[in-house]
Write a protein that holds these residues in place. Sequence first.
Motif, PDB file in Angstrom:
ATOM      1  N   HIS A 146      11.052  -2.689  -0.248  1.00 19.77           N
ATOM      2  CA  HIS A 146      10.287  -2.715   1.009  1.00 19.77           C
ATOM      3  C   HIS A 146      11.092  -3.429   2.087  1.00 19.77           C
ATOM      4  O   HIS A 146      11.850  -4.368   1.807  1.00 19.77           O
ATOM      5  N   THR A 147      10.889  -2.999   3.325  1.00 23.17           N
ATOM      6  CA  THR A 147      11.566  -3.599   4.473  1.00 23.17           C
ATOM      7  C   THR A 147      10.604  -4.390   5.356  1.00 23.17           C
ATOM      8  O   THR A 147      10.914  -4.670   6.512  1.00 23.17           O
ATOM      9  N   CYS A 201       9.407   2.145   6.170  1.00 27.91           N
ATOM     10  CA  CYS A 201       9.730   1.572   4.870  1.00 27.91           C
ATOM     11  C   CYS A 201      10.105   2.684   3.884  1.00 27.91           C
ATOM     12  O   CYS A 201       9.364   3.664   3.729  1.00 27.91           O
ATOM     13  N   PRO A 202      11.231   2.549   3.177  1.00 26.56           N
ATOM     14  CA  PRO A 202      11.668   3.604   2.249  1.00 26.56           C
ATOM     15  C   PRO A 202      11.167   3.429   0.815  1.00 26.56           C
ATOM     16  O   PRO A 202      11.546   4.219  -0.066  1.00 26.56           O
ATOM     17  N   TRP A 258       4.478   8.643  -4.693  1.00 28.65           N
ATOM     18  CA  TRP A 258       3.854   7.832  -3.647  1.00 28.65           C
ATOM     19  C   TRP A 258       4.922   7.219  -2.757  1.00 28.65           C
ATOM     20  O   TRP A 258       6.003   6.861  -3.230  1.00 28.65           O
ATOM     21  N   ARG A 259       4.617   7.053  -1.489  1.00 30.54           N
ATOM     22  CA  ARG A 259       5.520   6.391  -0.553  1.00 30.54           C
ATOM     23  C   ARG A 259       4.751   5.292   0.183  1.00 30.54           C
ATOM     24  O   ARG A 259       3.522   5.339   0.297  1.00 30.54           O
ATOM     25  N   CYS A 260       5.466   4.307   0.688  1.00 27.12           N
ATOM     26  CA  CYS A 260       4.845   3.170   1.375  1.00 27.12           C
ATOM     27  C   CYS A 260       4.103   3.644   2.630  1.00 27.12           C
ATOM     28  O   CYS A 260       4.579   4.524   3.350  1.00 27.12           O
ATOM     29  N   SER A 261       2.938   3.059   2.865  1.00 26.67           N
ATOM     30  CA  SER A 261       2.112   3.474   4.009  1.00 26.67           C
ATOM     31  C   SER A 261       2.630   2.944   5.341  1.00 26.67           C
ATOM     32  O   SER A 261       2.156   3.364   6.396  1.00 26.67           O
ATOM     33  N   LYS A 262       3.583   2.007   5.328  1.00 22.66           N
ATOM     34  CA  LYS A 262       4.141   1.462   6.560  1.00 22.66           C
ATOM     35  C   LYS A 262       5.226   2.404   7.071  1.00 22.66           C
ATOM     36  O   LYS A 262       6.409   2.263   6.792  1.00 22.66           O
ATOM     37  N   GLU A 312       0.841  -1.195   0.000  1.00 24.50           N
ATOM     38  CA  GLU A 312       0.000   0.000   0.000  1.00 24.50           C
ATOM     39  C   GLU A 312       0.881   1.251   0.000  1.00 24.50           C
ATOM     40  O   GLU A 312       1.932   1.280   0.649  1.00 24.50           O
ATOM     41  N   PHE A 313       0.397   2.281  -0.687  1.00 24.55           N
ATOM     42  CA  PHE A 313       1.123   3.538  -0.791  1.00 24.55           C
ATOM     43  C   PHE A 313       0.155   4.701  -0.598  1.00 24.55           C
ATOM     44  O   PHE A 313      -1.022   4.604  -0.951  1.00 24.55           O
ATOM     45  N   VAL A 314       0.664   5.773  -0.003  1.00 26.07           N
ATOM     46  CA  VAL A 314      -0.096   7.010   0.150  1.00 26.07           C
ATOM     47  C   VAL A 314       0.648   8.122  -0.588  1.00 26.07           C
ATOM     48  O   VAL A 314       1.862   8.046  -0.797  1.00 26.07           O
ATOM     49  N   LYS A 315      -0.098   9.150  -0.969  1.00 21.20           N
ATOM     50  CA  LYS A 315       0.495  10.226  -1.758  1.00 21.20           C
ATOM     51  C   LYS A 315       1.369  11.110  -0.879  1.00 21.20           C
ATOM     52  O   LYS A 315       0.961  11.539   0.197  1.00 21.20           O
ATOM     53  N   LYS A 316       2.579  11.367  -1.364  1.00 19.67           N
ATOM     54  CA  LYS A 316       3.487  12.263  -0.660  1.00 19.67           C
ATOM     55  C   LYS A 316       3.473  13.658  -1.265  1.00 19.67           C
ATOM     56  O   LYS A 316       3.365  14.658  -0.536  1.00 19.67           O
ATOM     57  N   VAL A 317       3.580  13.741  -2.585  1.00 22.68           N
ATOM     58  CA  VAL A 317       3.576  15.039  -3.250  1.00 22.68           C
ATOM     59  C   VAL A 317       3.003  14.854  -4.650  1.00 22.68           C
ATOM     60  O   VAL A 317       3.118  13.777  -5.252  1.00 22.68           O
ATOM     61  N   SER A 318       2.346  15.869  -5.148  1.00 17.60           N
ATOM     62  CA  SER A 318       1.757  15.816  -6.493  1.00 17.60           C
ATOM     63  C   SER A 318       1.925  17.174  -7.146  1.00 17.60           C
ATOM     64  O   SER A 318       1.734  18.226  -6.512  1.00 17.60           O
TER      65      SER A 318
END
Length: 375
Positions: free
Chosen positions: A184-185, A166-167, A155-159, A142-148
Amino acid sequence: MIRSDVTIHFTCTRCKRSQEETISGPRLWTQYGEFDVSIILGGVSGSNTCSLNATYIIETSDREGQTDTTGEDTNPPPTHNLTASFDVTRRPVGDEPEAIEVSLQEPALEEHILVDVPVTYKIIEQGSQRGKRKLVSSDSYEFVKKVSKGDFTYWRCSKRSKSVNCPATISQKGETFKANSRDHTHQADKSALKKVQVWKEVKSKCVDDVHKPARRVVEDAMLDFIDEDDHRLPNVRNLQRLANRVREDLRPAEPKDLEFVIDTDYLQCRDFLVGDILVDEGRHLIFSTPNQLRILQQARRWFCDGTFKILAKPFQQLWSIHAFVTKGESFKQVPLVFCLMSRRKGRDYVAVSSLSVIFIVIHENVYSNMIGLPY
């Protein structure tokens, strides 16, 4: 036959019992066995003890008890011609055979080459906890938006927490997604997409029907998206708390005093509030439905009950009137009238019970015999 004057020390190798005997002159030995022997030469004190590294044999003659002088034999001849040996050397220890390990035969592996399937991505509107968009990949991340900016979205990982940061990131340009170099870590969640869909469905349904129980909303959403063989299902209690948090903004504000206005539009049941009583500085609200008043009118006895723990200020007691309801051969006592009371004085109970009777009489235009009401 032992022909010298010696002292012999016998030790049995089995029972470890020992015995010494001095022999003078020729003597026949008729007890046989296997012994450890030490011989003291001469049989006098101060003589040296010799360690023998040889095998000594004691033999029997044809007749026991024979002497140098002639005479009759008093002992019968032995039944067998036996020979006993004494071995005082160290016995060599033979090497034990080496254990040979045999490996278990494992089944042959099937030659199956996995097809490299490209990773796809799906955007879920209002899929995050804050109602924002969420990106879910086909490999269950899963990913959430960081910048648009324009048609470019990062997008960056939601964890991301204190324990897991997670990087992994995804770059989107138009309809093209590209995974960046950092992996993913954490482990992937195979039901990530279904969890996000259930999350979104619960938030949508609890707003459409504000009076539907939160647990029923959650169960309906899980039946729509979750299959029987799915694992790592969403937590039902967390989804219920989510539904109640979403409804907080839609509910009327909690009253701080008795001077408040009842929002009948939110209740969506104008017939449920049947009385608003003012007694001195107290205020009491009576709730019931026309069907419940009809059942109470037909009951021969009324039963009253009150509770204090479930209410918040400015109310102090929830007072209720009960009656027995029958169906076939079964019967059960159910509450039919509810009253929120801000005080617990005698005149308050009289006013509430009297007004309840008035509503029943007006509803059916019939007066019923009351038994059990407190005055």
